[in-house]
Scaffold this motif. Structure first.
Motif, PDB file in Angstrom:
ATOM      1  N   ALA A 115       3.686 -35.670 -14.286  1.00 15.01           N
ATOM      2  CA  ALA A 115       4.036 -36.887 -13.558  1.00 15.01           C
ATOM      3  C   ALA A 115       5.459 -36.726 -13.050  1.00 15.01           C
ATOM      4  O   ALA A 115       6.284 -36.052 -13.682  1.00 15.01           O
ATOM      5  N   HIS A 116       5.752 -37.340 -11.896  1.00 13.45           N
ATOM      6  CA  HIS A 116       7.111 -37.207 -11.362  1.00 13.45           C
ATOM      7  C   HIS A 116       7.419 -38.305 -10.358  1.00 13.45           C
ATOM      8  O   HIS A 116       6.527 -38.993  -9.842  1.00 13.45           O
ATOM      9  N   SER A 117       8.710 -38.443 -10.099  1.00 15.12           N
ATOM     10  CA  SER A 117       9.212 -39.276  -9.010  1.00 15.12           C
ATOM     11  C   SER A 117      10.452 -38.591  -8.464  1.00 15.12           C
ATOM     12  O   SER A 117      11.362 -38.252  -9.222  1.00 15.12           O
ATOM     13  N   GLY A 118      10.488 -38.345  -7.151  1.00 13.25           N
ATOM     14  CA  GLY A 118      11.626 -37.672  -6.548  1.00 13.25           C
ATOM     15  C   GLY A 118      11.321 -36.223  -6.215  1.00 13.25           C
ATOM     16  O   GLY A 118      10.173 -35.856  -5.947  1.00 13.25           O
ATOM     17  N   ASP A 119      12.362 -35.364  -6.260  1.00 12.47           N
ATOM     18  CA  ASP A 119      12.167 -33.965  -5.850  1.00 12.47           C
ATOM     19  C   ASP A 119      12.454 -32.959  -6.957  1.00 12.47           C
ATOM     20  O   ASP A 119      12.622 -31.767  -6.669  1.00 12.47           O
ATOM     21  N   SER A 120      12.506 -33.401  -8.197  1.00  8.88           N
ATOM     22  CA  SER A 120      12.454 -32.444  -9.299  1.00  8.88           C
ATOM     23  C   SER A 120      10.998 -32.025  -9.456  1.00  8.88           C
ATOM     24  O   SER A 120      10.093 -32.855  -9.340  1.00  8.88           O
ATOM     25  N   ARG A 121      10.772 -30.753  -9.697  1.00  7.53           N
ATOM     26  CA  ARG A 121       9.421 -30.203  -9.593  1.00  7.53           C
ATOM     27  C   ARG A 121       8.856 -29.672 -10.906  1.00  7.53           C
ATOM     28  O   ARG A 121       9.611 -29.269 -11.788  1.00  7.53           O
ATOM     29  N   ALA A 122       7.529 -29.630 -10.955  1.00  5.55           N
ATOM     30  CA  ALA A 122       6.798 -28.903 -11.990  1.00  5.55           C
ATOM     31  C   ALA A 122       5.917 -27.876 -11.318  1.00  5.55           C
ATOM     32  O   ALA A 122       5.262 -28.171 -10.298  1.00  5.55           O
ATOM     33  N   TYR A 123       5.913 -26.673 -11.856  1.00  5.94           N
ATOM     34  CA  TYR A 123       5.059 -25.588 -11.394  1.00  5.94           C
ATOM     35  C   TYR A 123       4.179 -25.129 -12.548  1.00  5.94           C
ATOM     36  O   TYR A 123       4.659 -24.998 -13.680  1.00  5.94           O
ATOM     37  N   LEU A 124       2.917 -24.833 -12.250  1.00  9.07           N
ATOM     38  CA  LEU A 124       2.041 -24.116 -13.161  1.00  9.07           C
ATOM     39  C   LEU A 124       1.717 -22.788 -12.480  1.00  9.07           C
ATOM     40  O   LEU A 124       1.102 -22.757 -11.410  1.00  9.07           O
ATOM     41  N   ILE A 125       2.174 -21.691 -13.091  1.00 13.97           N
ATOM     42  CA  ILE A 125       2.016 -20.367 -12.505  1.00 13.97           C
ATOM     43  C   ILE A 125       1.065 -19.562 -13.384  1.00 13.97           C
ATOM     44  O   ILE A 125       1.255 -19.457 -14.587  1.00 13.97           O
ATOM     45  N   ARG A 126       0.041 -19.012 -12.730  1.00 15.19           N
ATOM     46  CA  ARG A 126      -0.992 -18.251 -13.450  1.00 15.19           C
ATOM     47  C   ARG A 126      -1.293 -16.983 -12.664  1.00 15.19           C
ATOM     48  O   ARG A 126      -1.556 -17.042 -11.460  1.00 15.19           O
ATOM     49  N   GLY A 127      -1.245 -15.839 -13.336  1.00  8.86           N
ATOM     50  CA  GLY A 127      -1.550 -14.591 -12.659  1.00  8.86           C
ATOM     51  C   GLY A 127      -0.623 -14.300 -11.494  1.00  8.86           C
ATOM     52  O   GLY A 127      -1.038 -13.694 -10.501  1.00  8.86           O
ATOM     53  N   GLY A 128       0.622 -14.748 -11.608  1.00  9.92           N
ATOM     54  CA  GLY A 128       1.597 -14.486 -10.561  1.00  9.92           C
ATOM     55  C   GLY A 128       1.558 -15.428  -9.379  1.00  9.92           C
ATOM     56  O   GLY A 128       2.301 -15.237  -8.414  1.00  9.92           O
ATOM     57  N   LYS A 129       0.695 -16.449  -9.437  1.00 15.28           N
ATOM     58  CA  LYS A 129       0.571 -17.387  -8.318  1.00 15.28           C
ATOM     59  C   LYS A 129       0.763 -18.820  -8.793  1.00 15.28           C
ATOM     60  O   LYS A 129       0.419 -19.167  -9.923  1.00 15.28           O
ATOM     61  N   VAL A 130       1.324 -19.656  -7.909  1.00 16.71           N
ATOM     62  CA  VAL A 130       1.462 -21.079  -8.200  1.00 16.71           C
ATOM     63  C   VAL A 130       0.089 -21.727  -8.015  1.00 16.71           C
ATOM     64  O   VAL A 130      -0.459 -21.741  -6.904  1.00 16.71           O
ATOM     65  N   VAL A 131      -0.476 -22.250  -9.094  1.00 17.31           N
ATOM     66  CA  VAL A 131      -1.793 -22.888  -9.007  1.00 17.31           C
ATOM     67  C   VAL A 131      -1.691 -24.406  -8.968  1.00 17.31           C
ATOM     68  O   VAL A 131      -2.613 -25.078  -8.502  1.00 17.31           O
ATOM     69  N   THR A 132      -0.576 -24.939  -9.440  1.00 17.02           N
ATOM     70  CA  THR A 132      -0.328 -26.382  -9.364  1.00 17.02           C
ATOM     71  C   THR A 132       1.167 -26.591  -9.157  1.00 17.02           C
ATOM     72  O   THR A 132       1.981 -25.919  -9.801  1.00 17.02           O
ATOM     73  N   ARG A 133       1.513 -27.514  -8.247  1.00 16.24           N
ATOM     74  CA  ARG A 133       2.918 -27.855  -8.037  1.00 16.24           C
ATOM     75  C   ARG A 133       3.018 -29.303  -7.613  1.00 16.24           C
ATOM     76  O   ARG A 133       2.204 -29.778  -6.826  1.00 16.24           O
ATOM     77  N   THR A 134       3.988 -30.008  -8.144  1.00 17.14           N
ATOM     78  CA  THR A 134       4.209 -31.381  -7.709  1.00 17.14           C
ATOM     79  C   THR A 134       4.674 -31.397  -6.257  1.00 17.14           C
ATOM     80  O   THR A 134       5.212 -30.416  -5.739  1.00 17.14           O
ATOM     81  N   VAL A 135       4.472 -32.526  -5.600  1.00 17.13           N
ATOM     82  CA  VAL A 135       4.844 -32.695  -4.190  1.00 17.13           C
ATOM     83  C   VAL A 135       6.024 -33.660  -4.118  1.00 17.13           C
ATOM     84  O   VAL A 135       5.937 -34.804  -4.571  1.00 17.13           O
ATOM     85  N   ASP A 136       7.134 -33.193  -3.548  1.00 17.28           N
ATOM     86  CA  ASP A 136       8.366 -33.973  -3.519  1.00 17.28           C
ATOM     87  C   ASP A 136       8.187 -35.315  -2.797  1.00 17.28           C
ATOM     88  O   ASP A 136       7.462 -35.412  -1.798  1.00 17.28           O
ATOM     89  N   HIS A 137       8.904 -36.311  -3.303  1.00 18.79           N
ATOM     90  CA  HIS A 137       9.032 -37.584  -2.590  1.00 18.79           C
ATOM     91  C   HIS A 137      10.318 -37.522  -1.763  1.00 18.79           C
ATOM     92  O   HIS A 137      11.367 -38.009  -2.181  1.00 18.79           O
ATOM     93  N   SER A 138      10.228 -36.875  -0.605  1.00 18.84           N
ATOM     94  CA  SER A 138      11.407 -36.656   0.221  1.00 18.84           C
ATOM     95  C   SER A 138      11.036 -36.675   1.691  1.00 18.84           C
ATOM     96  O   SER A 138       9.868 -36.508   2.061  1.00 18.84           O
ATOM     97  N   LEU A 139      12.049 -36.848   2.538  1.00 18.97           N
ATOM     98  CA  LEU A 139      11.821 -36.862   3.980  1.00 18.97           C
ATOM     99  C   LEU A 139      11.267 -35.525   4.458  1.00 18.97           C
ATOM    100  O   LEU A 139      10.302 -35.474   5.225  1.00 18.97           O
ATOM    101  N   VAL A 140      11.880 -34.416   3.995  1.00 19.04           N
ATOM    102  CA  VAL A 140      11.432 -33.115   4.499  1.00 19.04           C
ATOM    103  C   VAL A 140      10.016 -32.806   4.035  1.00 19.04           C
ATOM    104  O   VAL A 140       9.266 -32.133   4.744  1.00 19.04           O
ATOM    105  N   GLN A 141       9.620 -33.306   2.866  1.00 14.11           N
ATOM    106  CA  GLN A 141       8.243 -33.080   2.423  1.00 14.11           C
ATOM    107  C   GLN A 141       7.267 -33.793   3.351  1.00 14.11           C
ATOM    108  O   GLN A 141       6.179 -33.275   3.635  1.00 14.11           O
ATOM    109  N   GLN A 142       7.645 -34.967   3.846  1.00 13.52           N
ATOM    110  CA  GLN A 142       6.804 -35.650   4.819  1.00 13.52           C
ATOM    111  C   GLN A 142       6.682 -34.835   6.104  1.00 13.52           C
ATOM    112  O   GLN A 142       5.618 -34.776   6.713  1.00 13.52           O
ATOM    113  N   LEU A 143       7.792 -34.204   6.510  1.00 18.00           N
ATOM    114  CA  LEU A 143       7.757 -33.362   7.704  1.00 18.00           C
ATOM    115  C   LEU A 143       6.860 -32.143   7.476  1.00 18.00           C
ATOM    116  O   LEU A 143       6.146 -31.712   8.381  1.00 18.00           O
ATOM    117  N   VAL A 144       6.905 -31.589   6.260  1.00 20.96           N
ATOM    118  CA  VAL A 144       6.018 -30.473   5.929  1.00 20.96           C
ATOM    119  C   VAL A 144       4.563 -30.925   5.982  1.00 20.96           C
ATOM    120  O   VAL A 144       3.688 -30.249   6.551  1.00 20.96           O
TER     121      VAL A 144
END
Length: 255
Positions: A115-144
Motif C-alpha cells: 500500500a502507498h501514497s505519494g512517490d515512495s515505491r515498492a518493487y517485487l523483483i523475481r528472476g531479475g525482472k520487476v514483476v510488481t511495482r507501485t505507481v506514483d501519485h505524481s504529475l509526471v506519472q500521469q504524463l507517463v
C-alpha cells in the motif's frame, strides 16, 4: 517450504542539511511489516511527519496483523489522521506532509501485499525482472500514463517532484493505493525506497545491480555507491529497505 527473510536498510541525507526520510519494520512468528516514509515541509516538519507515519503504521499493524486491502488502507488512513493531529500543534508542523509505502508479508501463506501514497515505491523483483511495482501519485506519472513521457523522461522532468497525494490532509483525503496480496517465492527480492533512490538510478539499473549482487547487503552497498556517483549536487535524501526471501534450509532439513 518455509521462507526466511533477510532485511537490510540504508538511509542517507544526501546533499541536504538533514534527513526527512524514515523507515522501520516489525515482525512476529508469522507476519512482517516494512514501511518507508519521505517527509516534506521543512526542517522540524517533514522529518516529524515521516516519523509519525512510521510509528503509526508499525503500531497499527502490530495490533492487528493482516494483509487484506481494507486493513492496509486503514493503516494508512490512521497514519494520515495522526499526521493531521500533529499539524494542529501549528508552527513548523502546520504544513508537514509525508509519502508512505508499506509491504506486509504472511510467512505462513507466502504472500505479500503493498500500500502507498505519494512517490515512495515498492518493487517485487523475481528472476531479475520487476514483476510488481507501485505507481506514483505524481504529475509526471500521469504524463507517463497518458503516453506523453516514458519512465526515463519522467525521471528528468522539471516537475518530477510535484506530488498529487501524500499523507497530511483530510479535505481532500490522500489517495491511497493497495496492491492485493501476491505470491512470495524463494529468491524474491523486495525493495521499498524513496524517490531519492529510484530517481537517479531507474528500474533498469536497479535490476542490473541486483543481478550482480550475491545478497541483500552487497546490493544495498552498491545502491548507495550508485546514488553517490549519479545524483546531482544537493540531491535528495535517499532510503532503501531491502527484503530478500530465501528458502529456510534448516526448516527444510527438519521435515
Amino acid at each position: 517450504m518455509e521462507l526466511e527473510i533477510e532485511i537490510v536498510t540504508l538511509s542517507r541525507q544526501g546533499g541536504r542539511d538533514y534527513n526527512e526520510d524514515a523507515f522501520g519494520h516489525w515482525n512476529d512468528d508469522r507476519h512482517v511489516l516494512c514501511v518507508v516514509a519521505d517527509g516534506a515541509g521543512g526542517h522540524g516538519g517533514g522529518d516529524v511527519a515521516a516519523q509519525v507515519v512510521r510509528a503509526s503504521v508499525l503500531r497499527g499493524f502490530s495490533e492487528h496483523p493482516a494483509l487484506a486491502a481494507q486493513d492496509l488502507r486503514g493503516l494508512l488512513e490512521r497514519a494520515n489522521a495522526d499526521v493531521v493531529a500533529r499539524q494542529a500543534e501549528g508552527g513548523k508542523l502546520a504544513s508537514m506532509r509525508s509519502t508512505v509505502v508499506v509491504a506486509a508479508i504472511d510467512l505462513h501463506e507466502h504472500r505479500v501485499a503493498f500500500a502507498h501514497s505519494g512517490d515512495s515505491r515498492a518493487y517485487l523483483i523475481r528472476g531479475g525482472k520487476v514483476v510488481t511495482r507501485t505507481v506514483d501519485h505524481s504529475l509526471v506519472q500521469q504524463l507517463v500514463a497518458g503516453g506523453m513521457l516514458d519512465d526515463e523522461g519522467a525521471r528528468a522532468h522539471p516537475q518530477r517532484n510535484l506530488l498529487l497525494s501524500a499523507l497530511g490532509s483530510l479535505d481532500p483525503p490522500p489517495e491511497i493505493a493497495v496492491i492485493d496480496a501476491v505470491p512470495l517465492q524463494a529468491d524474491d527480492v523486495l525493495l521499498l525506497c524513496t524517490d531519492g533512490l529510484w530517481e537517479p538510478l531507474g528500474d533498469e539499473l536497479l535490476c542490473e545491480t541486483l543481478a550482480a549482487s550475491r545478497d541483500a547487503s552487497r546490493w544495498v552497498e552498491t545502491l548507495d555507491a550508485q546514488v553517490r556517483a549519479r545524483a546531482k549536487p544537493g540531491h535528495d535524501n535517499y532510503t532503501a529497505l531491502v527484503l530478500w526471501a530465501r528458502e529456510d534450509e534448516e526448516a527444510t532439513r527438519l521435515l
